[in-house]
Design a protein around this motif. Structure first.
Motif, PDB file in Angstrom:
ATOM      1  N   HIS A  71       0.823  -1.208   0.000  1.00 51.61           N
ATOM      2  CA  HIS A  71       0.000   0.000   0.000  1.00 51.61           C
ATOM      3  C   HIS A  71       0.860   1.262   0.000  1.00 51.61           C
ATOM      4  O   HIS A  71       0.554   2.238  -0.712  1.00 51.61           O
ATOM      5  CB  HIS A  71      -0.924  -0.017   1.218  1.00 51.61           C
ATOM      6  CG  HIS A  71      -1.966   1.056   1.185  1.00 51.61           C
ATOM      7  ND1 HIS A  71      -1.745   2.313   1.698  1.00 51.61           N
ATOM      8  CD2 HIS A  71      -3.239   1.057   0.695  1.00 51.61           C
ATOM      9  CE1 HIS A  71      -2.838   3.050   1.540  1.00 51.61           C
ATOM     10  NE2 HIS A  71      -3.759   2.307   0.936  1.00 51.61           N
ATOM     11  N   GLU A  72       1.936   1.253   0.749  1.00 49.69           N
ATOM     12  CA  GLU A  72       2.817   2.421   0.802  1.00 49.69           C
ATOM     13  C   GLU A  72       3.450   2.691  -0.557  1.00 49.69           C
ATOM     14  O   GLU A  72       3.553   3.855  -0.987  1.00 49.69           O
ATOM     15  CB  GLU A  72       3.912   2.198   1.854  1.00 49.69           C
ATOM     16  CG  GLU A  72       4.831   3.400   2.036  1.00 49.69           C
ATOM     17  CD  GLU A  72       5.884   3.172   3.104  1.00 49.69           C
ATOM     18  OE1 GLU A  72       6.696   4.098   3.337  1.00 49.69           O
ATOM     19  OE2 GLU A  72       5.910   2.069   3.700  1.00 49.69           O
ATOM     20  N   ASN A  73       3.882   1.639  -1.258  1.00 49.04           N
ATOM     21  CA  ASN A  73       4.447   1.817  -2.596  1.00 49.04           C
ATOM     22  C   ASN A  73       3.432   2.453  -3.543  1.00 49.04           C
ATOM     23  O   ASN A  73       3.777   3.329  -4.351  1.00 49.04           O
ATOM     24  CB  ASN A  73       4.877   0.479  -3.188  1.00 49.04           C
ATOM     25  CG  ASN A  73       5.932  -0.242  -2.385  1.00 49.04           C
ATOM     26  OD1 ASN A  73       5.910  -1.476  -2.272  1.00 49.04           O
ATOM     27  ND2 ASN A  73       6.872   0.499  -1.792  1.00 49.04           N
ATOM     28  N   ILE A  74       2.197   1.981  -3.463  1.00 47.03           N
ATOM     29  CA  ILE A  74       1.141   2.524  -4.324  1.00 47.03           C
ATOM     30  C   ILE A  74       0.929   4.003  -4.035  1.00 47.03           C
ATOM     31  O   ILE A  74       0.867   4.836  -4.946  1.00 47.03           O
ATOM     32  CB  ILE A  74      -0.175   1.745  -4.113  1.00 47.03           C
ATOM     33  CG1 ILE A  74      -0.036   0.312  -4.634  1.00 47.03           C
ATOM     34  CG2 ILE A  74      -1.343   2.454  -4.806  1.00 47.03           C
ATOM     35  CD1 ILE A  74      -1.220  -0.575  -4.306  1.00 47.03           C
ATOM     36  N   GLN A  75       0.823   4.362  -2.761  1.00 46.13           N
ATOM     37  CA  GLN A  75       0.584   5.755  -2.401  1.00 46.13           C
ATOM     38  C   GLN A  75       1.760   6.646  -2.800  1.00 46.13           C
ATOM     39  O   GLN A  75       1.559   7.764  -3.278  1.00 46.13           O
ATOM     40  CB  GLN A  75       0.320   5.874  -0.901  1.00 46.13           C
ATOM     41  CG  GLN A  75      -1.006   5.295  -0.455  1.00 46.13           C
ATOM     42  CD  GLN A  75      -2.217   5.988  -1.054  1.00 46.13           C
ATOM     43  OE1 GLN A  75      -3.267   5.392  -1.245  1.00 46.13           O
ATOM     44  NE2 GLN A  75      -2.084   7.260  -1.384  1.00 46.13           N
ATOM     45  N   ASP A  76       2.973   6.154  -2.626  1.00 46.62           N
ATOM     46  CA  ASP A  76       4.148   6.938  -3.018  1.00 46.62           C
ATOM     47  C   ASP A  76       4.139   7.208  -4.519  1.00 46.62           C
ATOM     48  O   ASP A  76       4.459   8.311  -4.976  1.00 46.62           O
ATOM     49  CB  ASP A  76       5.431   6.194  -2.633  1.00 46.62           C
ATOM     50  CG  ASP A  76       5.708   6.208  -1.141  1.00 46.62           C
ATOM     51  OD1 ASP A  76       5.062   7.010  -0.426  1.00 46.62           O
ATOM     52  OD2 ASP A  76       6.555   5.423  -0.683  1.00 46.62           O
ATOM     53  N   PHE A  77       3.765   6.183  -5.292  1.00 43.70           N
ATOM     54  CA  PHE A  77       3.703   6.353  -6.748  1.00 43.70           C
ATOM     55  C   PHE A  77       2.645   7.385  -7.121  1.00 43.70           C
ATOM     56  O   PHE A  77       2.878   8.263  -7.969  1.00 43.70           O
ATOM     57  CB  PHE A  77       3.393   5.010  -7.409  1.00 43.70           C
ATOM     58  CG  PHE A  77       3.232   5.085  -8.902  1.00 43.70           C
ATOM     59  CD1 PHE A  77       4.335   5.255  -9.718  1.00 43.70           C
ATOM     60  CD2 PHE A  77       1.970   4.989  -9.480  1.00 43.70           C
ATOM     61  CE1 PHE A  77       4.194   5.330 -11.108  1.00 43.70           C
ATOM     62  CE2 PHE A  77       1.813   5.054 -10.856  1.00 43.70           C
ATOM     63  CZ  PHE A  77       2.928   5.223 -11.675  1.00 43.70           C
ATOM     64  N   LEU A  78       1.487   7.301  -6.497  1.00 41.53           N
ATOM     65  CA  LEU A  78       0.419   8.253  -6.795  1.00 41.53           C
ATOM     66  C   LEU A  78       0.821   9.670  -6.393  1.00 41.53           C
ATOM     67  O   LEU A  78       0.568  10.637  -7.123  1.00 41.53           O
ATOM     68  CB  LEU A  78      -0.862   7.844  -6.071  1.00 41.53           C
ATOM     69  CG  LEU A  78      -1.515   6.540  -6.535  1.00 41.53           C
ATOM     70  CD1 LEU A  78      -2.682   6.181  -5.616  1.00 41.53           C
ATOM     71  CD2 LEU A  78      -1.995   6.637  -7.974  1.00 41.53           C
ATOM     72  N   SER A 212      -7.969   8.256 -19.588  1.00 41.20           N
ATOM     73  CA  SER A 212      -6.507   8.346 -19.517  1.00 41.20           C
ATOM     74  C   SER A 212      -5.997   7.332 -18.505  1.00 41.20           C
ATOM     75  O   SER A 212      -6.666   7.037 -17.509  1.00 41.20           O
ATOM     76  CB  SER A 212      -6.073   9.756 -19.116  1.00 41.20           C
ATOM     77  OG  SER A 212      -6.690  10.129 -17.881  1.00 41.20           O
ATOM     78  N   CYS A 213      -4.803   6.809 -18.768  1.00 39.41           N
ATOM     79  CA  CYS A 213      -4.240   5.758 -17.914  1.00 39.41           C
ATOM     80  C   CYS A 213      -2.817   6.100 -17.511  1.00 39.41           C
ATOM     81  O   CYS A 213      -1.989   6.465 -18.350  1.00 39.41           O
ATOM     82  CB  CYS A 213      -4.270   4.424 -18.667  1.00 39.41           C
ATOM     83  SG  CYS A 213      -3.650   3.015 -17.702  1.00 39.41           S
ATOM     84  N   LEU A 214      -2.535   5.975 -16.232  1.00 43.16           N
ATOM     85  CA  LEU A 214      -1.182   6.089 -15.694  1.00 43.16           C
ATOM     86  C   LEU A 214      -0.734   4.691 -15.303  1.00 43.16           C
ATOM     87  O   LEU A 214      -1.485   3.966 -14.650  1.00 43.16           O
ATOM     88  CB  LEU A 214      -1.181   7.000 -14.460  1.00 43.16           C
ATOM     89  CG  LEU A 214       0.101   7.051 -13.626  1.00 43.16           C
ATOM     90  CD1 LEU A 214       1.237   7.697 -14.406  1.00 43.16           C
ATOM     91  CD2 LEU A 214      -0.148   7.800 -12.313  1.00 43.16           C
ATOM     92  N   SER A 215       0.466   4.315 -15.708  1.00 41.90           N
ATOM     93  CA  SER A 215       0.917   2.946 -15.458  1.00 41.90           C
ATOM     94  C   SER A 215       2.215   2.915 -14.663  1.00 41.90           C
ATOM     95  O   SER A 215       3.179   3.617 -14.993  1.00 41.90           O
ATOM     96  CB  SER A 215       1.122   2.202 -16.779  1.00 41.90           C
ATOM     97  OG  SER A 215      -0.082   2.077 -17.480  1.00 41.90           O
ATOM     98  N   TYR A 216       2.220   2.109 -13.647  1.00 40.00           N
ATOM     99  CA  TYR A 216       3.456   1.782 -12.936  1.00 40.00           C
ATOM    100  C   TYR A 216       4.259   0.871 -13.852  1.00 40.00           C
ATOM    101  O   TYR A 216       3.733  -0.106 -14.382  1.00 40.00           O
ATOM    102  CB  TYR A 216       3.120   1.061 -11.633  1.00 40.00           C
ATOM    103  CG  TYR A 216       4.283   0.907 -10.674  1.00 40.00           C
ATOM    104  CD1 TYR A 216       4.456   1.805  -9.632  1.00 40.00           C
ATOM    105  CD2 TYR A 216       5.186  -0.143 -10.793  1.00 40.00           C
ATOM    106  CE1 TYR A 216       5.506   1.665  -8.731  1.00 40.00           C
ATOM    107  CE2 TYR A 216       6.242  -0.285  -9.906  1.00 40.00           C
ATOM    108  CZ  TYR A 216       6.397   0.622  -8.882  1.00 40.00           C
ATOM    109  OH  TYR A 216       7.441   0.477  -7.999  1.00 40.00           O
ATOM    110  N   SER A 217       5.516   1.172 -14.052  1.00 38.30           N
ATOM    111  CA  SER A 217       6.308   0.418 -15.028  1.00 38.30           C
ATOM    112  C   SER A 217       6.375  -1.064 -14.676  1.00 38.30           C
ATOM    113  O   SER A 217       6.804  -1.429 -13.576  1.00 38.30           O
ATOM    114  CB  SER A 217       7.733   0.962 -15.110  1.00 38.30           C
ATOM    115  OG  SER A 217       8.529   0.117 -15.940  1.00 38.30           O
TER     116      SER A 217
END
Length: 276
Positions: A71-78, A212-217
């Motif tokens: 969850h922390e990784n997701i929030q940091d990315f956002l 529109s889409c944002l993608s984590y690599s």
């Protein structure tokens, strides 16, 4: 943008091991196991009010294992990259998303008949979209239902999902027969409709250019467990070529991609019964 990210819980064990920050989506009854994740997500969307200022996600218990993310990784990315996109993808398997022309060709490689089933569904409900000829890449394909989305996207996704549900439940049409036919998934035999359903988010993006889409690599996540995972260099190049083609429509990019793809597939004996 706020988030509400749920883990789908199928058992007391998964219920007791929800990762920190994730919410519980109770599917202990698992009333329609033949629909896998679609059933609990469907029930939630049909029975709850969704806010316009929230990104919702419904992830399987395998999400941390397949992506290496919490969850922390997701929030940091956002916090770093999100700028009001409709969809945010956290799709793993860089090899499968890159080496194949699209997620339909990829699915058909492991589950023969999947492209035909997807196209038959599209012909009825999304006339004019040639899925087999579409190009998907790290910026517009979604694996495993691993994505967050706004209310507007989820409602479009649910509308398509309900059409697919009705087609499969009908059992009196040729399409229904295709959707309910079984295909191998590791040691299991599962209905084709599951693998069609997993591609609904990608179909939504192809059919609705407004989203529109944002993608984590995917290259920062794991590969598949198939022999395709040995082609990291080729995967990076293939993904870049597909993105370049979709942006420019310059055929030379697609030609070079096709050459790489054909060479890889020809170099491998087709894997059998490999879960992806």
């Amino acid at each position: 943008m706020k988030t509400r990210i749920y883990q789908i819980c199928y058992s007391p064990e998964t219920m007791a091991n929800v990762p920190e920050g994730f919410l519980v989506l109770d599917n202990l009854k698992n009333e329609r196991a033949d629909w896998r994740e679609y059933w609990p997500i469907r029930q939630f969307l049909k029975n709850n009010y969704l806010s316009d200022d929230v990104l919702y996600g419904f992830l399987s218990p395998k999400f941390p294992q397949k992506t290496g993310l919490n969850h922390e990784n997701i929030q940091d990315f956002l916090n770093t990259h999100y700028s009001d996109q409709d969809v945010v993808s956290f799709s793993p398997f860089w090899d499968l998303s890159s080496i194949f022309k699209n997620v339909f060709e990829q699915g058909d490689f492991f589950h023969a008949g999947l492209t035909e089933a997807c196209q038959a569904f599209s012909d009825i409900h999304l006339a004019g979209i040639d899925l087999s000829d579409s190009i998907t890449h790290s910026q517009n394909n979604i694996f495993c239902n691993y994505f967050l989305a706004k209310k507007s996207f989820w409602l479009e996704w649910l509308e398509l999902g309900e059409l697919l549900f009705e087609e499969a439940e009908n059992r009196r049409t040729e399409l229904s027969k295709k959707l309910c036919a079984t295909t191998t998934y590791g040691a299991q035999n599962l209905p084709m409709k599951i693998f069609v359903q997993e591609r609904l988010a990608t179909i939504c993006l192809l059919a609705n250019r407004k989203f529109s889409c944002l993608s984590y690599s995917p290259f920062n996540m794991g590969s598949s467990t198939t022999p395709f995972n040995q082609f990291i260099r080729e995967s990076v190049i293939s993904d870049a070529l597909k993105i370049a083609y979709t942006q420019t429509q310059e055929y030379s990019y697609l030609r070079e991609f096709s050459s790489i793809r054909d060479g890889i597939i020809e170099s491998l004996a087709k894997p059998k019964d490999i879960p992806v």
